[in-house]
Scaffold this active site. Structure first.
Site, PDB file in Angstrom:
ATOM      1  N   GLY A  16       0.810  -1.219   0.000  1.00 16.84           N
ATOM      2  CA  GLY A  16       0.000   0.000   0.000  1.00 16.84           C
ATOM      3  C   GLY A  16       0.836   1.257   0.000  1.00 16.84           C
ATOM      4  O   GLY A  16       0.515   2.233   0.684  1.00 16.84           O
ATOM      5  N   SER A  17       1.885   1.258  -0.798  1.00 22.10           N
ATOM      6  CA  SER A  17       2.853   2.362  -0.720  1.00 22.10           C
ATOM      7  C   SER A  17       2.754   3.341  -1.881  1.00 22.10           C
ATOM      8  O   SER A  17       3.707   4.033  -2.199  1.00 22.10           O
ATOM      9  CB  SER A  17       4.280   1.805  -0.631  1.00 22.10           C
ATOM     10  N   THR A  18       1.581   3.414  -2.504  1.00 19.39           N
ATOM     11  CA  THR A  18       1.424   4.334  -3.627  1.00 19.39           C
ATOM     12  C   THR A  18       0.999   5.731  -3.191  1.00 19.39           C
ATOM     13  O   THR A  18       1.041   6.674  -3.977  1.00 19.39           O
ATOM     14  CB  THR A  18       0.394   3.794  -4.631  1.00 19.39           C
ATOM     15  N   ARG A  19       0.576   5.871  -1.937  1.00 19.27           N
ATOM     16  CA  ARG A  19       0.128   7.177  -1.438  1.00 19.27           C
ATOM     17  C   ARG A  19       0.098   7.147   0.088  1.00 19.27           C
ATOM     18  O   ARG A  19       0.315   6.106   0.704  1.00 19.27           O
ATOM     19  CB  ARG A  19      -1.264   7.520  -1.976  1.00 19.27           C
ATOM     20  N   ASN A  91       1.247  -2.425   5.463  1.00 23.62           N
ATOM     21  CA  ASN A  91       0.604  -1.124   5.578  1.00 23.62           C
ATOM     22  C   ASN A  91      -0.739  -1.052   4.849  1.00 23.62           C
ATOM     23  O   ASN A  91      -1.638  -0.344   5.290  1.00 23.62           O
ATOM     24  CB  ASN A  91       1.531  -0.038   5.031  1.00 23.62           C
ATOM     25  N   SER A 143      -3.796   0.703  14.388  1.00 23.29           N
ATOM     26  CA  SER A 143      -4.400   2.027  14.563  1.00 23.29           C
ATOM     27  C   SER A 143      -4.809   2.187  16.016  1.00 23.29           C
ATOM     28  O   SER A 143      -5.136   1.204  16.697  1.00 23.29           O
ATOM     29  CB  SER A 143      -5.637   2.168  13.661  1.00 23.29           C
ATOM     30  N   TYR A 156     -13.425  -1.843  10.725  1.00 26.23           N
ATOM     31  CA  TYR A 156     -12.036  -1.398  10.604  1.00 26.23           C
ATOM     32  C   TYR A 156     -11.313  -1.573  11.933  1.00 26.23           C
ATOM     33  O   TYR A 156     -10.192  -2.082  11.981  1.00 26.23           O
ATOM     34  CB  TYR A 156     -12.018   0.068  10.172  1.00 26.23           C
ATOM     35  N   ALA A 158     -12.032  -3.659  14.331  1.00 26.47           N
ATOM     36  CA  ALA A 158     -11.848  -5.094  14.569  1.00 26.47           C
ATOM     37  C   ALA A 158     -10.648  -5.629  13.805  1.00 26.47           C
ATOM     38  O   ALA A 158      -9.850  -6.419  14.326  1.00 26.47           O
ATOM     39  CB  ALA A 158     -13.114  -5.852  14.166  1.00 26.47           C
ATOM     40  N   LYS A 160      -8.002  -3.954  12.818  1.00 25.59           N
ATOM     41  CA  LYS A 160      -6.753  -3.424  13.348  1.00 25.59           C
ATOM     42  C   LYS A 160      -6.424  -4.029  14.712  1.00 25.59           C
ATOM     43  O   LYS A 160      -5.248  -4.194  15.070  1.00 25.59           O
ATOM     44  CB  LYS A 160      -6.830  -1.899  13.440  1.00 25.59           C
TER      45      LYS A 160
END
Length: 247
Positions: A16-19, A91, A143, A156, A158, A160
């Site tokens: 997930g490292s494009t943004r 990520n 998170s 979300y 749950a 994390k």
């Protein structure tokens, strides 16, 4: 980071490292001298610019981690191409918000698949490369919502929270082989994922952080620490980066 002059820099996979946070992590690690495999569903202009800046350190590979059946082959291809992995940064995540009672089942399943099942499987396959080297680092991005809760983000939260339990148990499995497993728990940051929380709702979150809301660079710094030699005896822990909002 320390490496012998004759060996290549350590290799890190950042999903997930494009943004957003993932891009900040990839940028920080490249600047620190790591070789970084940036993954996401498709390349972005930001990633391309980073590749142009660090042509020998940043490599992009497209992969939708929601396609969990492809992850084994994906990791095998990376290792065959670049050599053994030193670290995995889990990520990538989805953050659909909405009241649980009206959320579609497909969204629940998609979040659990991307936020929980995929990180577990990536850790499974990446750890095999690390076990052969008897060293490695796994960092799961959780998170603060995993412990504080937030209305409209129950699934979300749950997902994390699941990553934190996974982190603690996996650290015990892999520790004797020289592999550390940790998590970071960022607070609210101004990213694409929190764009829907603007207005008074977001201001109330902002007021709870005495140091101000953290930036993606702050959270990336926490990842850099957990990958460094200084964190060689840190495992099974959750590093919170939230400007003090949960103090």
């Amino acid at each position: 980071m320390s490496e012998h002059a004759s060996s290549p820099p350590p290799l890190v996979l950042v999903t997930g490292s494009t943004r957003g946070l993932g891009l900040a992590i990839a940028t920080r690690l490249a600047r620190d001298g790591y070789r970084v495999i940036a993954s996401g569903r498709k390349i972005t202009d930001s990633v391309q610019a980073l590749m142009d800046e660090y042509p020998s350190r940043i490599f992009f590979h497209a992969q939708d981690i929601g396609q969990v059946g492809e992850l084994h082959g994906f990791v095998r291809q990376l290792v065959a191409t670049y050599g053994p992995l030193y670290a995995l940064v889990n990520n990538a995540a989805l953050g659909h918000d909405g009241v649980l009672a009206t959320m579609h089942e497909s969204q629940v399943g998609e979040m659990l698949r991307v936020n929980v099942e995929a990180p577990i499987l990536l850790a499974k396959y990446c750890a095999r490369s690390m076990l052969l080297q008897r060293r490695g680092r796994i960092v799961n991005v959780s998170s603060i919502i995993a412990s504080t809760g937030f209305s409209g983000l129950s699934v979300y939260a749950a997902s994390k929270a699941a990553l934190i339990g996974f982190t603690r148990s996996l650290s015990r499995e892999l520790g004797k082989m020289g592999i550390t497993v940790n998590a970071i728990a960022p607070g609210f940051m101004e990213t694409d994922m929190t764009a829907g929380l603007q207005g008074e709702k977001f201001e109330s979150v902002r007021r709870r952080a005495p140091l101000g809301l953290p930036t993606v660079e702050d959270a990336a710094g926490a990842v850099a620490y957990l990958l460094s030699d200084d964190a060689g005896r840190v495992t099974g822990t959750v590093l919170t980066v939230d400007g003090g909002s949960t103090a």
